[in-house]
Every structure is written in C-alpha cells, then in structure tokens.
Scaffold this active site. Structure first.
Site, PDB file in Angstrom:
ATOM      1  N   HIS A 100      77.935  23.099 -32.566  1.00 12.50           N
ATOM      2  CA  HIS A 100      79.127  23.744 -33.121  1.00 12.50           C
ATOM      3  C   HIS A 100      80.332  22.897 -32.663  1.00 12.50           C
ATOM      4  CE1 HIS A 100      76.499  27.259 -32.164  1.00 12.50           C
ATOM      5  NE2 HIS A 100      77.042  27.871 -33.186  1.00 12.50           N
ATOM      6  N   ASP A 103      81.262  23.492 -29.128  1.00 17.76           N
ATOM      7  CA  ASP A 103      80.352  23.005 -28.077  1.00 17.76           C
ATOM      8  C   ASP A 103      80.778  21.639 -27.570  1.00 17.76           C
ATOM      9  OD1 ASP A 103      78.840  25.167 -28.887  1.00 17.76           O
ATOM     10  OD2 ASP A 103      77.425  23.952 -30.044  1.00 17.76           O
ATOM     11  N   GLU A 231      72.186  31.394 -41.894  1.00 14.30           N
ATOM     12  CA  GLU A 231      71.244  31.859 -40.871  1.00 14.30           C
ATOM     13  C   GLU A 231      71.336  33.388 -40.762  1.00 14.30           C
ATOM     14  OE1 GLU A 231      71.306  29.621 -37.182  1.00 14.30           O
ATOM     15  OE2 GLU A 231      70.683  31.393 -36.067  1.00 14.30           O
ATOM     16  N   HIS A 270      65.794  36.414 -34.585  1.00 14.98           N
ATOM     17  CA  HIS A 270      66.547  37.233 -35.535  1.00 14.98           C
ATOM     18  C   HIS A 270      65.587  38.027 -36.418  1.00 14.98           C
ATOM     19  CE1 HIS A 270      70.181  34.206 -35.336  1.00 14.98           C
ATOM     20  NE2 HIS A 270      69.794  34.648 -34.151  1.00 14.98           N
ATOM     21  N   ASP A 306      68.786  39.576 -28.646  1.00 15.71           N
ATOM     22  CA  ASP A 306      68.476  38.200 -29.017  1.00 15.71           C
ATOM     23  C   ASP A 306      68.396  37.407 -27.711  1.00 15.71           C
ATOM     24  OD1 ASP A 306      68.201  35.898 -30.470  1.00 15.71           O
ATOM     25  OD2 ASP A 306      70.286  35.784 -31.112  1.00 15.71           O
TER      26      ASP A 306
HETATM   27  C1  XLS Z   1      73.084  33.257 -32.772  1.00 21.71           C
HETATM   28  C2  XLS Z   1      72.717  32.159 -33.657  1.00 21.71           C
HETATM   29  C3  XLS Z   1      73.534  30.898 -33.463  1.00 21.71           C
HETATM   30  C4  XLS Z   1      73.377  29.991 -34.646  1.00 21.71           C
HETATM   31  C5  XLS Z   1      74.412  28.931 -34.759  1.00 21.71           C
HETATM   32  O1  XLS Z   1      72.340  34.206 -32.601  1.00 21.71           O
HETATM   33  O2  XLS Z   1      71.357  31.899 -33.498  1.00 21.71           O
HETATM   34  O3  XLS Z   1      73.174  30.270 -32.282  1.00 21.71           O
HETATM   35  O4  XLS Z   1      72.123  29.387 -34.647  1.00 21.71           O
HETATM   36  O5  XLS Z   1      75.685  29.447 -34.868  1.00 21.71           O
HETATM   37 NI    NI Z   2      70.321  30.284 -34.347  1.00 21.97          NI
HETATM   38 NI    NI Z   3      70.264  33.520 -32.466  1.00 24.84          NI
END
Ligand code: XLS
Ligand code: NI
Ligand code: NI
Length: 436
Positions: A100, A103, A231, A270, A306
């Site tokens: 990101h 990061d 995602e 997820h 998570d």
């Molecule tokens: C959070 C997500 C994140 C994405 C990228 O749960 O997995 O890490 O992969 O923003």
């Molecule tokens: Ni992710």
């Molecule tokens: Ni995640």
C-alpha cells in the site's frame, strides 16, 4: 550492502522432504515441473509489505511488541525498511511483493507531499527491483487507516473525501504502473457502515459504483495493462462491508457494468469470516468468470476475527489450489501472503520461518491438487454425475427450447420414475486424503 537485520541466514534452498533444516524448503522447488509448468510459475508467490514491516504487534488489549529499526515516520526509515524488505524477498527467493502507499512512505502534510514521497520511495523500489529481479504483483492505496476515512473513502457522506480517495488511487495506480505492477487491488475496509441509522445505502452503493468506473476508465486511458481486482471481505473493521463475498461483488459489478473489467482477489481468512470455505469463494469466482488472485493466510476458527495467520493446513490449501487449477490457474494473479506473525514472535528469523512454512505448505497443496487433476481423481466421477445432461432432451431444456408445459407433458409420459443415485461424498473425501 546488507542491513544485517537477518543475521547470517542465507538464501533458502530446496532440500527435499527429508530435510530437517528449518531454513530449507522441503516441498518448494521453484524449477520442478508440475502439469508442464514450473512450480514458481504456478504459485507466483508474493510477500506483503504491511504485515511484515509495518504492523507493530498490537492487539485490542496491548500495544507494540515489535521493535524494528525502521519504525519512524521519516524517509530515511522508509528507505531502511525497503532495504530490509528486499532482503527478506531475496532470502525467500519469491518472485513478487505487494504494498500500500502508506506502507512504503510516511504520509505528508498534504496529498501533494504524500505523492512526491511516494515517487521518491518508488525510485528506491525501482532500483531494488532492477537489482534483484523481484517484481510487483500488485499495488494498492490505504484508504482505511487515516481518520479522514473513518466514515468510508468512496462511500463517505462527504464528497471531498471521495475526491481525496480518488486522487490517492490515481497516484497509487500511477506508481503501480511505473513499477510494472501486474494488478491493482481495491480492498474497501471502510466501504460499509457501522449503523444503518446514519446510512443511505442506495446513495453509498452508487458512489462506490462511480468510484470503480472512474478507476476502470483511467486504467484504459493511462495504458495500465494490469488487472483491477476487488478483495471481498464481509466485515472488520466496519460492521458490514459492501464487498461482502465473491457472489455479492459479482452482483455489484453487473449492476455498475463492470463484470468484464474487474476480477477478484480472494483471501482465505475473509472467506471464513463470510461463513464460507476458501474453496467455495474460489469456485464461485471461477463459475462467474471473475477469478483473479489470492491472499493466502488462515483464520483461527474460534476467534471470529481476521487473524491473518500463515497457512499451515495442507488439506485446506490443496482444496484451494484444486479450484484454482480447475479455473485454469493464475494469469496476472498470484499467491500473496497476507499474513502476519503472532505478537510474541519477536525475532527476525521468525519472519523468515513463517514464510518458509507457508511457501512449503502451498507448494505441497498445489502438487497434491495437480496430481488430482492429472489422475482425474475427482473429475471423472463429477463428469459421470452430470452425464445425463449431455442427452438430447436435456440439452434442449438447457438451451431454452422447451416450455414448462412441454417438459411436463414429457414427464407424465414416463413409465418409470427416475431413481436417485449416491453422491459418493465419503468416497471422494477419502480420495483427497490419499493425495495430500
Ligand atoms: C485486510 C485486507 C488487506 C488487503 C489490502 O483484511 O486483507 O490487507 O489485502 O488492502
Ligand atoms: Ni488481503
Ligand atoms: Ni485480510
């Protein structure tokens, strides 16, 4: 020059299944040919920047446990972090990484300053990529940590925040393109709601649809060749997230005319949060023609969070790669380890060992899955199960050439009733344990 962070740990080598060296691969030989393709090209491993180099070891009840020499908000620290990150990628011998914007660079006082810093650190990343041959699987924007995004980015009630997020994504797409990124990911951690009492859902969905259309439009005009990936995640941090799961995102893409433009980055943890198995999400995406890439990790099945642990269950991983292989494997996608250490795993070597184990379990899973594909261990039975649909009458029904009355007339003419047949579930489950 090495930063020395990983001490004397050398490049991880393949030593075969009998090795007891913790710093060796037992299943991952990148050059091994599986189904006519090198293992490295099947798996396309990526290490993520955020969990490994940003996350400080916090949990809801405790603060930072990790002490890293690059934990500071300066460009100098960002460069040290990049050096250590590429040392880890190189030690592991992975072909890809992901990041990101937040990061890799400290946030500036203004968006303009943040973007200048992003391009500045991209100079460093570009040089490292050139020296090591390591490539960018995907880039993304962090549209969830800063307090400006607390009520959402694209779905914020304030159009100025929408615009800020759009400008941020443009900058991140530009950097991703500049670094030859093969995908661009959108994870909408704040694109959802905390309470319906203050939320206009129809309005927010339209905002999200517009945001995504802007991105796809820009992709075509800027010449970015990568794939745009969404995602899905059902909740956390928001109570409800609009990109709930694969099927929900497909409905969203259809509604906003993007089902041919955008694919999915599916994450193991997820899927579990959504009440599915990972293979369910993969099979759904494949069936709908929107499978793209994976974030590989695992959840603690008791916590309901998570937890982003490194994968360690060969059977689960084999079932996932079985679906991926059936879908034709990765094209621009890959296996990104969106996984973090436990907060007591303080040592630099823990970072290496976590990835070594994860890479090995994925290699083992993929090889088991490939063998099942090759032997038609499951597919021959599935093929036989649907054989009836290849008959003339069944084909006519599927093709829309029969009305309900015609089908009814046909059935009432039968002399014998159709007989149910065994689904053979236990037989098939036994086959899986033979391969893993
Ligand atoms: C959070 C997500 C994140 C994405 C990228 O749960 O997995 O890490 O992969 O923003
Ligand atoms: Ni992710
Ligand atoms: Ni995640």
């Amino acid at each position: 020059m090495s930063t020395g962070f990983f001490g004397d740990i050398g490049r991880i080598q393949f030593e075969g299944p009998n090795s007891t060296n913790p710093f060796a691969y037992r299943f991952y030989d990148p050059d091994e040919k599986v189904l006519g393709k090198r293992l490295e090209d099947h798996l396309r491993f990526a290490v993520c920047y955020w969990h490994s180099f940003i996350w400080p070891g916090t949990d809801p009840f405790g603060g930072q446990t990790f002490e890293r020499p690059w934990f500071a908000d300066t460009m100098e620290a960002a460069k040290l972090k990049a050096n250590v990150a590429f040392e880890l990628f190189s030690l592991l011998g992975v072909p890809y990484y992901c990041f990101h914007d937040a990061d890799v660079r400290p946030e500036g006082a203004t968006l303009t300053e943040s973007i200048i810093r992003l391009h500045d650190i991209a100079d460093t990343l570009e040089a490292k990529m050139h020296d090591t041959g390591i490539k960018l699987l995907w880039g993304t924007a962090n549209l969830f940590s800063n307090r400006r995004y607390m009520a959402g980015a694209a779905t914020n009630p304030d159009p100025e925040i929408f615009a800020y997020a759009a400008a941020t994504v443009k900058a991140c797409m530009d950097v991703t393109q500049r670094l030859g990124g093969e995908n661009y990911v959108l994870w909408g951690g704040r694109e959802g709601y905390e309470t319906l009492l203050n939320t206009d859902m129809a309005q927010e969905l339209d905002q999200l649809g517009r945001f995504l259309n802007l991105i796809v439009d820009y992709k075509h005009r800027s010449g970015f060749k990568g794939t745009i990936l969404i995602e899905p995640k059902p909740q956390e941090p928001t109570k409800h997230q609009y990109d709930f799961d694969a099927a929900t995102v497909y409905g969203f893409l259809k509604r906003y005319g993007l089902d041919k433009e955008v694919k999915l980055n599916l994450e193991q943890g997820h899927a579990i949060l959504a009440g599915h198995s990972f293979e369910h999400e993969l099979a759904t995406a494949a069936a709908l023609g929107i499978f793209g890439s994976i974030d590989m990790n695992r959840n603690d099945y008791q916590s309901g969070w998570d937890t982003d642990q490194f994968p360690n269950n060969p059977t689960e991983v084999a079932l996932a790669y079985y679906e991926i292989l059936k879908a034709g494997g990765f094209t621009t996608g890959g296996t990104n380890f969106d996984a973090k250490l436990r907060r007591q795993s303080l040592d630099p070597e823990d970072l290496v060992l976590a990835h070594v184990g994860a890479i090995d379990v994925c290699a083992r899973g993929l090889k088991a899955a490939a063998k099942m594909v090759e032997d038609k261990a499951l597919s021959s039975l599935v093929g036989a199960r649907y054989a009836g649909w290849r008959g003339e009458e069944a084909q006519a029904i599927l093709a829309g050439k029969r009305t309900l009355e015609e089908i009814a007339a046909h059935v009432t003419a039968w002399a014998v009733e159709p007989q149910p047949r065994s689904g053979k579930q236990e037989y098939l489950e036994n086959i899986i344990s033979r391969y893993v």
